[in-house]
Design a protein around this motif. Structure first.
Motif, PDB file in Angstrom:
ATOM      1  N   GLY A  83      -4.983 -76.989 -55.515  1.00 37.58           N
ATOM      2  CA  GLY A  83      -5.152 -78.241 -56.213  1.00 37.58           C
ATOM      3  C   GLY A  83      -3.813 -78.882 -56.518  1.00 37.58           C
ATOM      4  N   ARG A  84      -3.873 -79.866 -57.391  1.00 36.06           N
ATOM      5  CA  ARG A  84      -2.648 -80.557 -57.805  1.00 36.06           C
ATOM      6  C   ARG A  84      -2.023 -79.875 -59.002  1.00 36.06           C
ATOM      7  NH1 ARG A  84      -0.089 -84.818 -56.232  1.00 36.06           N
ATOM      8  NH2 ARG A  84      -1.032 -85.785 -54.410  1.00 36.06           N
ATOM      9  N   TYR A  85      -0.728 -79.980 -59.076  1.00 35.21           N
ATOM     10  CA  TYR A  85      -0.008 -79.449 -60.237  1.00 35.21           C
ATOM     11  C   TYR A  85       1.097 -80.438 -60.561  1.00 35.21           C
ATOM     12  CZ  TYR A  85       2.337 -77.532 -56.110  1.00 35.21           C
ATOM     13  OH  TYR A  85       2.907 -77.371 -54.873  1.00 35.21           O
ATOM     14  N   ASN A  86       0.666 -81.549 -61.125  1.00 37.90           N
ATOM     15  CA  ASN A  86       1.613 -82.635 -61.325  1.00 37.90           C
ATOM     16  C   ASN A  86       2.645 -82.397 -62.424  1.00 37.90           C
ATOM     17  OD1 ASN A  86       0.414 -83.956 -59.235  1.00 37.90           O
ATOM     18  ND2 ASN A  86      -0.829 -85.321 -60.512  1.00 37.90           N
ATOM     19  N   GLY A  87       2.410 -81.421 -63.289  1.00 33.36           N
ATOM     20  CA  GLY A  87       3.397 -81.195 -64.343  1.00 33.36           C
ATOM     21  C   GLY A  87       4.300 -80.008 -64.090  1.00 33.36           C
ATOM     22  N   LEU A  88       4.029 -79.289 -63.015  1.00 30.96           N
ATOM     23  CA  LEU A  88       4.716 -78.014 -62.817  1.00 30.96           C
ATOM     24  C   LEU A  88       6.212 -78.150 -62.507  1.00 30.96           C
ATOM     25  CD1 LEU A  88       4.432 -74.977 -62.771  1.00 30.96           C
ATOM     26  CD2 LEU A  88       3.702 -75.109 -60.390  1.00 30.96           C
ATOM     27  N   VAL A  89       6.570 -79.103 -61.690  1.00 29.73           N
ATOM     28  CA  VAL A  89       7.983 -79.265 -61.331  1.00 29.73           C
ATOM     29  C   VAL A  89       8.818 -79.509 -62.584  1.00 29.73           C
ATOM     30  CG1 VAL A  89       9.644 -80.718 -60.090  1.00 29.73           C
ATOM     31  CG2 VAL A  89       7.487 -80.055 -58.997  1.00 29.73           C
ATOM     32  N   GLN A  90       8.295 -80.359 -63.445  1.00 29.35           N
ATOM     33  CA  GLN A  90       9.008 -80.650 -64.692  1.00 29.35           C
ATOM     34  C   GLN A  90       9.052 -79.412 -65.588  1.00 29.35           C
ATOM     35  OE1 GLN A  90       7.359 -83.930 -67.060  1.00 29.35           O
ATOM     36  NE2 GLN A  90       9.442 -84.725 -67.217  1.00 29.35           N
ATOM     37  N   GLU A  91       7.966 -78.705 -65.636  1.00 28.63           N
ATOM     38  CA  GLU A  91       7.867 -77.490 -66.451  1.00 28.63           C
ATOM     39  C   GLU A  91       8.958 -76.477 -66.054  1.00 28.63           C
ATOM     40  OE1 GLU A  91       5.465 -77.051 -68.870  1.00 28.63           O
ATOM     41  OE2 GLU A  91       6.397 -75.121 -69.368  1.00 28.63           O
ATOM     42  N   VAL A  92       9.289 -76.454 -64.780  1.00 30.21           N
ATOM     43  CA  VAL A  92      10.276 -75.500 -64.280  1.00 30.21           C
ATOM     44  C   VAL A  92      11.696 -76.081 -64.365  1.00 30.21           C
ATOM     45  CG1 VAL A  92      10.934 -74.201 -62.190  1.00 30.21           C
ATOM     46  CG2 VAL A  92       8.545 -74.337 -62.856  1.00 30.21           C
ATOM     47  N   GLY A  93      11.814 -77.291 -64.879  1.00 27.48           N
ATOM     48  CA  GLY A  93      13.149 -77.835 -65.110  1.00 27.48           C
ATOM     49  C   GLY A  93      13.550 -78.958 -64.176  1.00 27.48           C
ATOM     50  N   GLY A  94      12.630 -79.427 -63.371  1.00 25.49           N
ATOM     51  CA  GLY A  94      12.939 -80.523 -62.460  1.00 25.49           C
ATOM     52  C   GLY A  94      12.482 -81.844 -63.034  1.00 25.49           C
ATOM     53  N   PRO A  95      12.558 -82.902 -62.216  1.00 23.87           N
ATOM     54  CA  PRO A  95      12.075 -84.206 -62.662  1.00 23.87           C
ATOM     55  C   PRO A  95      10.549 -84.219 -62.688  1.00 23.87           C
ATOM     56  CG  PRO A  95      12.711 -84.306 -60.362  1.00 23.87           C
ATOM     57  CD  PRO A  95      13.063 -82.932 -60.850  1.00 23.87           C
ATOM     58  N   ASP A  96       9.994 -85.283 -63.208  1.00 18.05           N
ATOM     59  CA  ASP A  96       8.543 -85.416 -63.235  1.00 18.05           C
ATOM     60  C   ASP A  96       8.077 -85.764 -61.833  1.00 18.05           C
ATOM     61  OD1 ASP A  96       5.934 -85.742 -63.849  1.00 18.05           O
ATOM     62  OD2 ASP A  96       6.193 -87.604 -64.988  1.00 18.05           O
ATOM     63  N   MET A  97       7.732 -84.749 -61.105  1.00 14.72           N
ATOM     64  CA  MET A  97       7.377 -84.970 -59.711  1.00 14.72           C
ATOM     65  C   MET A  97       6.099 -84.204 -59.381  1.00 14.72           C
ATOM     66  SD  MET A  97       9.946 -84.594 -56.508  1.00 14.72           S
ATOM     67  CE  MET A  97      10.771 -86.151 -56.313  1.00 14.72           C
ATOM     68  N   PRO A  98       5.168 -84.845 -58.703  1.00 14.82           N
ATOM     69  CA  PRO A  98       3.879 -84.206 -58.452  1.00 14.82           C
ATOM     70  C   PRO A  98       3.900 -83.213 -57.297  1.00 14.82           C
ATOM     71  CG  PRO A  98       3.914 -86.357 -57.434  1.00 14.82           C
ATOM     72  CD  PRO A  98       5.232 -86.211 -58.138  1.00 14.82           C
ATOM     73  N   GLY A  99       2.863 -82.383 -57.249  1.00 12.53           N
ATOM     74  CA  GLY A  99       2.730 -81.438 -56.149  1.00 12.53           C
ATOM     75  C   GLY A  99       1.268 -81.125 -55.913  1.00 12.53           C
ATOM     76  N   VAL A 100       0.978 -80.712 -54.694  1.00 12.55           N
ATOM     77  CA  VAL A 100      -0.382 -80.299 -54.379  1.00 12.55           C
ATOM     78  C   VAL A 100      -0.287 -79.194 -53.335  1.00 12.55           C
ATOM     79  CG1 VAL A 100      -0.601 -82.161 -52.661  1.00 12.55           C
ATOM     80  CG2 VAL A 100      -2.653 -81.051 -53.548  1.00 12.55           C
ATOM     81  N   GLY A 101      -1.180 -78.199 -53.466  1.00  4.59           N
ATOM     82  CA  GLY A 101      -1.102 -77.100 -52.510  1.00  4.59           C
ATOM     83  C   GLY A 101      -2.261 -76.150 -52.651  1.00  4.59           C
ATOM     84  N   PHE A 102      -2.222 -75.093 -51.841  1.00  5.39           N
ATOM     85  CA  PHE A 102      -3.260 -74.075 -51.955  1.00  5.39           C
ATOM     86  C   PHE A 102      -2.711 -72.709 -51.616  1.00  5.39           C
ATOM     87  CE2 PHE A 102      -4.080 -75.372 -47.413  1.00  5.39           C
ATOM     88  CZ  PHE A 102      -3.814 -74.148 -46.816  1.00  5.39           C
ATOM     89  N   GLY A 103      -3.471 -71.681 -51.962  1.00  5.58           N
ATOM     90  CA  GLY A 103      -3.160 -70.324 -51.569  1.00  5.58           C
ATOM     91  C   GLY A 103      -4.414 -69.735 -50.941  1.00  5.58           C
ATOM     92  N   VAL A 104      -4.226 -69.076 -49.804  1.00  3.85           N
ATOM     93  CA  VAL A 104      -5.372 -68.451 -49.145  1.00  3.85           C
ATOM     94  C   VAL A 104      -5.119 -66.952 -49.069  1.00  3.85           C
ATOM     95  CG1 VAL A 104      -6.446 -68.133 -46.887  1.00  3.85           C
ATOM     96  CG2 VAL A 104      -6.171 -70.433 -47.801  1.00  3.85           C
ATOM     97  N   GLY A 105      -6.124 -66.180 -49.437  1.00  3.53           N
ATOM     98  CA  GLY A 105      -5.990 -64.723 -49.413  1.00  3.53           C
ATOM     99  C   GLY A 105      -6.237 -64.187 -48.013  1.00  3.53           C
ATOM    100  N   LEU A 106      -5.174 -63.674 -47.406  1.00  2.00           N
ATOM    101  CA  LEU A 106      -5.281 -63.235 -46.019  1.00  2.00           C
ATOM    102  C   LEU A 106      -6.212 -62.034 -45.838  1.00  2.00           C
ATOM    103  CD1 LEU A 106      -3.595 -65.442 -45.026  1.00  2.00           C
ATOM    104  CD2 LEU A 106      -1.654 -63.904 -44.824  1.00  2.00           C
ATOM    105  N   GLU A 107      -6.224 -61.127 -46.793  1.00  2.00           N
ATOM    106  CA  GLU A 107      -7.148 -59.987 -46.686  1.00  2.00           C
ATOM    107  C   GLU A 107      -8.583 -60.475 -46.619  1.00  2.00           C
ATOM    108  OE1 GLU A 107      -4.529 -60.005 -48.601  1.00  2.00           O
ATOM    109  OE2 GLU A 107      -3.409 -58.207 -48.042  1.00  2.00           O
ATOM    110  N   ARG A 108      -8.879 -61.451 -47.406  1.00  2.00           N
ATOM    111  CA  ARG A 108     -10.252 -61.958 -47.425  1.00  2.00           C
ATOM    112  C   ARG A 108     -10.589 -62.705 -46.149  1.00  2.00           C
ATOM    113  NH1 ARG A 108     -11.088 -63.581 -53.798  1.00  2.00           N
ATOM    114  NH2 ARG A 108     -10.638 -61.470 -54.533  1.00  2.00           N
ATOM    115  N   VAL A 109      -9.598 -63.405 -45.615  1.00  2.00           N
ATOM    116  CA  VAL A 109      -9.808 -64.084 -44.341  1.00  2.00           C
ATOM    117  C   VAL A 109     -10.064 -63.038 -43.254  1.00  2.00           C
ATOM    118  CG1 VAL A 109      -8.664 -65.426 -42.537  1.00  2.00           C
ATOM    119  CG2 VAL A 109      -8.467 -66.127 -44.921  1.00  2.00           C
ATOM    120  N   LEU A 110      -9.241 -62.003 -43.241  1.00  2.00           N
ATOM    121  CA  LEU A 110      -9.383 -60.940 -42.245  1.00  2.00           C
ATOM    122  C   LEU A 110     -10.750 -60.262 -42.370  1.00  2.00           C
ATOM    123  CD1 LEU A 110      -7.077 -60.464 -40.293  1.00  2.00           C
ATOM    124  CD2 LEU A 110      -5.835 -60.408 -42.410  1.00  2.00           C
TER     125      LEU A 110
END
Length: 427
Positions: free
Chosen positions: A290-317
RNA sequence: GCGGUCGUGGCGAAGUGGUUAACGCACCGGAUUGUGAUUCCGGCAUUCGAGGGUUCAAUUCCCUCCGGUCGCCCCA
């Protein structure tokens, strides 16, 4: 002494569990790289460890993952370090640390590697598990959300995995989510005594989880609960609609689920999960993001949005194995060379080297086996050709080459061995 | 973290309170001369997850621990 750490497994050339074999992993990994790069995501590799503080801030210090599932230790200088329990935090740290936000945007990255969570192992759940993750920074465009989702779907499709469905939702900003939590608590409180025991425990901690309770009566009560959609801002709602429209254009098979919630704190707006049936496994979720629009700032960067996902390879396999998907076979042995005495073994070294330099795979015996036993090995290894190098051949500067499929055999001069096998192999 | 269940050779799998722990697969060797299948013959667990205890005697009974597995919690 030779015991593997609890909850972990080795990936081996041969294993009774197919999905644990290296060829399966290589297939999944190479497919992931191909697809991600086609969407112009670039691979990044970050350390398996980060300062514990990063995960506390990024993932959320009240999440179960951080609270009780991290492998945390102190280094020799007294710093608290943790094995990464997920991939996004480290990627964001890298993005901020290298000031990549100052570069032209968006930044589109992917990564693959092991993650660590101290949990009880189950089907499709290990203490060291692997994820494919993608992250895109620097744009609010819902088209990017949709493309990130589509990337995952194309990955599954190219693996040959059937029946993957993506559920999507919009969890709004932290403020509206907090209001929604209150509304849920207000709704469920009158029914408190009727709720299943685990649902009662979740009431104040994470009321959204009551929504997908397995208990029939609780489920019935939950049917009447308010939807998060009612608590979203105009903006969030419009965003959800835009993502859905783009998914339609991209031909992604999705289902809207206004009860979908994610376990990590950093999500805002778009949230999604990839689901596929894995019989025997408790969870059918193979990935999420999903989106994590506050995360970059939370980690010390500018207010910059992000979006992504994680897929579990074991489950895919696991799902691939369940669906009996055929993975590519490892490449076959081109030439097994049979040798006898010291002189022929010595000469074989030279010929083997030539074959290998020419791009052919070549092997011989190292256990002083008799010829018959060497033939058996060649057969077992599925060699295309067997090259027999005896005293007679050595004296005549030739080698007997046998085609193991047709059974035909002929003498080939040493200096023609490579081209002979290359051309015969091509037939 | 809690609960159930299981633990015999590389793998699968019998078995019993008491001389040499079945069998199958795999592996290795042999069936006269330098050729792969099948078949036949032979070899392959000083030992039954580890440590205690009961007993004249334990792989078999009891306890503890370790590990696998499944469920809960949570998640990929």
């Amino acid at each position: 002494m030779s015991k593997i750490v609890k909850g972990m497994f080795d990936v081996m050339p041969k294993d009774e569990e197919n999905w644990r074999q290296v060829q399966w992993w290589r297939f999944v990994e190479s497919t992931a790289r191909t697809v991600a790069e086609r969407f112009r995501f670039q691979e990044v590799r970050t350390p398996l460890v980060e300062y514990t503080e990063l995960f506390k801030r990024g993932v959320g210090d009240t999440t179960d993952i951080v609270e009780k599932e991290m492998y945390t230790f102190t280094d020799r200088a007294g710093r608290s370090i943790s094995l990464r329990p997920e991939g996004t935090a480290g990627i964001v740290r890298s993005f901020v640390g290298h000031k990549v936000y100052a570069q032209p945007q968006p930044t589109k990255w992917f990564y693959m590697g092991p993650m660590y969570r101290y949990e009880r192992q189950q089907v499709g759940r290990y203490r060291q598990f692997h994820q494919l993750g993608v992250e895109a920074f620097g744009s609010f465009d819902p088209a990017l959300d949709a493309e990130v989702i589509a990337l995952g779907m194309q990955f599954f499709e190219e693996l040959g995995l059937k029946g993957v469905q993506v559920e999507i939702n919009n969890v709004g900003d932290p403020e509206s989510r907090a209001r929604y939590f209150e509304a849920l608590i207000a709704y469920f409180e009158p029914y408190k005594e009727e709720l299943a025991e685990d649902a009662q425990n979740r009431l104040y901690r994470n009321p959204m989880r009551i929504l997908d309770s397995k208990d029939p009566h609780t489920h019935e009560i939950a049917m009447g609960a308010p939807s998060i959609l009612e608590y979203l801002s105009e903006d969030s709602r419009a965003n959800l609609e835009a993502v859905k429209q783009y998914l339609d254009i991209l031909g992604v098979n999705y289902v809207q689920n206004d009860r979908l919630v994610r376990g990590l704190d950093y999500y805002t707006q778009t949230a999604f999960e990839y689901m596929v049936d894995i019989p025997g496994a408790q969870a059918s979720t193979i990935g999420g993001g999903g989106r994590y629009n506050g995360l970059v700032q939370e980690v010390g960067g500018p207010d910059m949005p992000g979006v992504g996902f994680g897929v579990g390879l074991e489950r895919v396999l696991l799902a691939l194995e369940e669906q009996k998907v055929v993975v590519p076979e490892p490449s076959r042995l081109d030439c097994y060379m049979i040798t006898f005495d010291q002189a022929t073994k010595r000469k074989s070294m030279e010929l083997l080297a030539e074959l290998r330099r020419a791009g052919l795979s070549a092997e011989r015996d190292y256990l002083d086996r008799k010829m018959k036993a060497q033939m058996k090995v060649a057969d077992r290894e599925q060699a295309r050709f067997v090259a027999i190098l005896g005293e007679d051949e050595l004296a005549q500067n030739t080698i007997q080459v046998k085609n193991m499929e047709t059974g035909t055999q002929e003498a080939v001069p040493f200096d023609q061995l490579v081209t002979y096998i290359q051309t015969e192999k091509g037939r």
